[in-house]
Design a protein around this motif. Structure first.
Motif, PDB file in Angstrom:
ATOM      1  N   ALA A  20     -11.734   2.069   5.218  1.00 26.35           N
ATOM      2  CA  ALA A  20     -10.375   2.208   5.762  1.00 26.35           C
ATOM      3  C   ALA A  20     -10.354   2.078   7.275  1.00 26.35           C
ATOM      4  O   ALA A  20      -9.414   1.520   7.843  1.00 26.35           O
ATOM      5  CB  ALA A  20      -9.790   3.553   5.336  1.00 26.35           C
ATOM      6  N   ASN A  21     -11.378   2.600   7.955  1.00 24.13           N
ATOM      7  CA  ASN A  21     -11.350   2.554   9.412  1.00 24.13           C
ATOM      8  C   ASN A  21     -11.530   1.146   9.962  1.00 24.13           C
ATOM      9  O   ASN A  21     -11.222   0.887  11.126  1.00 24.13           O
ATOM     10  CB  ASN A  21     -12.394   3.512  10.022  1.00 24.13           C
ATOM     11  N   VAL A  22     -12.017   0.212   9.154  1.00 18.84           N
ATOM     12  CA  VAL A  22     -12.076  -1.197   9.548  1.00 18.84           C
ATOM     13  C   VAL A  22     -10.745  -1.879   9.244  1.00 18.84           C
ATOM     14  O   VAL A  22     -10.190  -2.586  10.085  1.00 18.84           O
ATOM     15  CB  VAL A  22     -13.236  -1.906   8.827  1.00 18.84           C
ATOM     16  N   LEU A  23     -10.218  -1.654   8.067  1.00 19.57           N
ATOM     17  CA  LEU A  23      -8.943  -2.258   7.687  1.00 19.57           C
ATOM     18  C   LEU A  23      -7.783  -1.752   8.541  1.00 19.57           C
ATOM     19  O   LEU A  23      -6.747  -2.400   8.631  1.00 19.57           O
ATOM     20  CB  LEU A  23      -8.647  -1.970   6.214  1.00 19.57           C
ATOM     21  N   PHE A  24      -7.941  -0.599   9.154  1.00 18.94           N
ATOM     22  CA  PHE A  24      -6.881  -0.026   9.995  1.00 18.94           C
ATOM     23  C   PHE A  24      -6.550  -0.942  11.170  1.00 18.94           C
ATOM     24  O   PHE A  24      -5.418  -0.992  11.633  1.00 18.94           O
ATOM     25  CB  PHE A  24      -7.331   1.346  10.498  1.00 18.94           C
ATOM     26  N   SER A  25      -7.545  -1.667  11.657  1.00 16.39           N
ATOM     27  CA  SER A  25      -7.377  -2.535  12.820  1.00 16.39           C
ATOM     28  C   SER A  25      -7.001  -3.944  12.384  1.00 16.39           C
ATOM     29  O   SER A  25      -7.724  -4.583  11.627  1.00 16.39           O
ATOM     30  CB  SER A  25      -8.678  -2.579  13.632  1.00 16.39           C
ATOM     31  N   ASP A  26      -5.871  -4.448  12.891  1.00 15.07           N
ATOM     32  CA  ASP A  26      -5.463  -5.819  12.580  1.00 15.07           C
ATOM     33  C   ASP A  26      -6.562  -6.821  12.918  1.00 15.07           C
ATOM     34  O   ASP A  26      -6.903  -7.692  12.126  1.00 15.07           O
ATOM     35  CB  ASP A  26      -4.200  -6.189  13.366  1.00 15.07           C
ATOM     36  N   PHE A  54      -2.871   2.531   4.808  1.00 19.80           N
ATOM     37  CA  PHE A  54      -1.446   2.411   5.082  1.00 19.80           C
ATOM     38  C   PHE A  54      -0.777   3.765   5.295  1.00 19.80           C
ATOM     39  O   PHE A  54       0.225   3.850   6.016  1.00 19.80           O
ATOM     40  CB  PHE A  54      -0.776   1.607   3.973  1.00 19.80           C
ATOM     41  N   ARG A  55      -1.320   4.811   4.720  1.00 26.05           N
ATOM     42  CA  ARG A  55      -0.806   6.150   5.019  1.00 26.05           C
ATOM     43  C   ARG A  55      -1.013   6.467   6.498  1.00 26.05           C
ATOM     44  O   ARG A  55      -0.098   6.955   7.184  1.00 26.05           O
ATOM     45  CB  ARG A  55      -1.503   7.197   4.145  1.00 26.05           C
ATOM     46  N   ARG A  62       2.515   2.955  13.489  1.00 27.21           N
ATOM     47  CA  ARG A  62       2.140   1.558  13.702  1.00 27.21           C
ATOM     48  C   ARG A  62       2.845   0.600  12.752  1.00 27.21           C
ATOM     49  O   ARG A  62       2.835  -0.611  12.970  1.00 27.21           O
ATOM     50  CB  ARG A  62       0.627   1.400  13.571  1.00 27.21           C
ATOM     51  N   ILE A  63       3.432   1.141  11.698  1.00 33.10           N
ATOM     52  CA  ILE A  63       4.054   0.299  10.693  1.00 33.10           C
ATOM     53  C   ILE A  63       5.112   1.118   9.953  1.00 33.10           C
ATOM     54  O   ILE A  63       4.950   2.334   9.790  1.00 33.10           O
ATOM     55  CB  ILE A  63       2.977  -0.252   9.717  1.00 33.10           C
ATOM     56  N   SER A  64       6.179   0.463   9.534  1.00 32.65           N
ATOM     57  CA  SER A  64       7.254   1.165   8.826  1.00 32.65           C
ATOM     58  C   SER A  64       6.971   1.210   7.331  1.00 32.65           C
ATOM     59  O   SER A  64       6.113   0.493   6.821  1.00 32.65           O
ATOM     60  CB  SER A  64       8.587   0.445   9.061  1.00 32.65           C
ATOM     61  N   ALA A  65       7.725   2.040   6.617  1.00 34.14           N
ATOM     62  CA  ALA A  65       7.548   2.143   5.172  1.00 34.14           C
ATOM     63  C   ALA A  65       7.804   0.805   4.486  1.00 34.14           C
ATOM     64  O   ALA A  65       7.105   0.417   3.549  1.00 34.14           O
ATOM     65  CB  ALA A  65       8.478   3.219   4.611  1.00 34.14           C
ATOM     66  N   ALA A  66       8.830   0.078   4.956  1.00 39.62           N
ATOM     67  CA  ALA A  66       9.130  -1.229   4.371  1.00 39.62           C
ATOM     68  C   ALA A  66       7.991  -2.208   4.593  1.00 39.62           C
ATOM     69  O   ALA A  66       7.634  -2.994   3.702  1.00 39.62           O
ATOM     70  CB  ALA A  66      10.422  -1.784   4.969  1.00 39.62           C
ATOM     71  N   ASP A  67       7.400  -2.161   5.774  1.00 39.54           N
ATOM     72  CA  ASP A  67       6.301  -3.072   6.069  1.00 39.54           C
ATOM     73  C   ASP A  67       5.030  -2.679   5.332  1.00 39.54           C
ATOM     74  O   ASP A  67       4.208  -3.533   4.998  1.00 39.54           O
ATOM     75  CB  ASP A  67       6.055  -3.134   7.568  1.00 39.54           C
TER      76      ASP A  67
END
Length: 222
Positions: A20-26, A54-55, A62-67
């Motif tokens: 998760a800590n890798v996927l967290f970064s775009d 995503f949580r 950094r991101i909305s619920a819709a996104d």
């Protein structure tokens, strides 16, 4: 630009479970996509890893619920990744030395190792939590993204500074292309504060250090 060979020694498996800590970064996501393509590797994560990513992205603004809903739908296909839905609970007993919060990642990787009959890498920034001494003999490597970069660079030796920075540039290109195709609906304060793309050596040094690529930075610019 300094033009030198980048050398490192490591054998990189062709199946990578992204933590998760890798996927967290775009940028780290798309760096892994580019590295995997060069190495003909396959990327994976689990629904539990995805949920954690995503949580945390939503909780930190950094991101909305819709996104979140949109990206969870399109990201695996865009990255060419597989979401591991097979049960892995049977392997939890075999990864007890791993930190409790990371056992689900190690168990999924070990399960994948047995199904594929090949070595698997966990790509994570938290290597200390994964009890390498237990996982490595069982065919599961634990590597940081930087170690993947160094290992693949060694396998393609000689790799010049320009070539290596080209890989990082491509990750930025792929990131921009993704958001052009799938723009965020909500306002992201983090993205509004994002720095411009690095252009000069000094900017690249700062970028690599901020993205935990300290050894790569030294190899490229010292």
């Amino acid at each position: 630009m300094i033009n030198k060979s980048v050398q490192a020694t490591s054998v990189i498996p062709q199946h990578w479970v992204l933590d998760a800590n890798v996927l967290f970064s775009d940028w780290a996501r798309w760096l892994c996509v580019g590295l995997a393509a060069r190495h003909q590797s396959q990327l994976y994560w689990t629904p539990q890893i995805e949920e954690e990513v995503f949580r945390n992205l939503q909780n930190t603004g950094r991101i909305s619920a819709a996104d979140v809903q949109m990206q969870r739908l399109v990201l695996p296909g865009a990255m060419g990744a597989q979401v591991l839905t097979e049960p892995f609970e049977a392997y939890l007993h075999d990864v007890q030395p791993v930190d409790p919060k990371d056992r689900h990642v190690a168990a999924a990787a070990l399960g994948l190792r047995h199904r594929q009959g090949q070595s698997v890498a966990i790509v994570t920034w938290n290597v200390r939590d994964f009890a390498r001494q237990k996982l490595t003999p069982n065919g599961v490597a634990v590597l940081t993204p930087e170690q993947v970069v160094l290992g693949l660079s060694a396998a393609q030796n000689p790799t010049t500074t320009r070539t290596l920075l080209g890989v990082f540039e491509q990750a930025l290109n792929d990131l921009e292309a993704f958001y052009k195709q799938h723009p965020l609906a909500g306002v992201s304060l983090a993205k509004n504060r994002a720095r411009p793309r690095p252009r000069t050596d000094l900017e690249w040094k700062d970028f690599l250090i901020r993205n935990r690529m300290n050894r790569v930075c030294k190899l490229c610019f010292n």
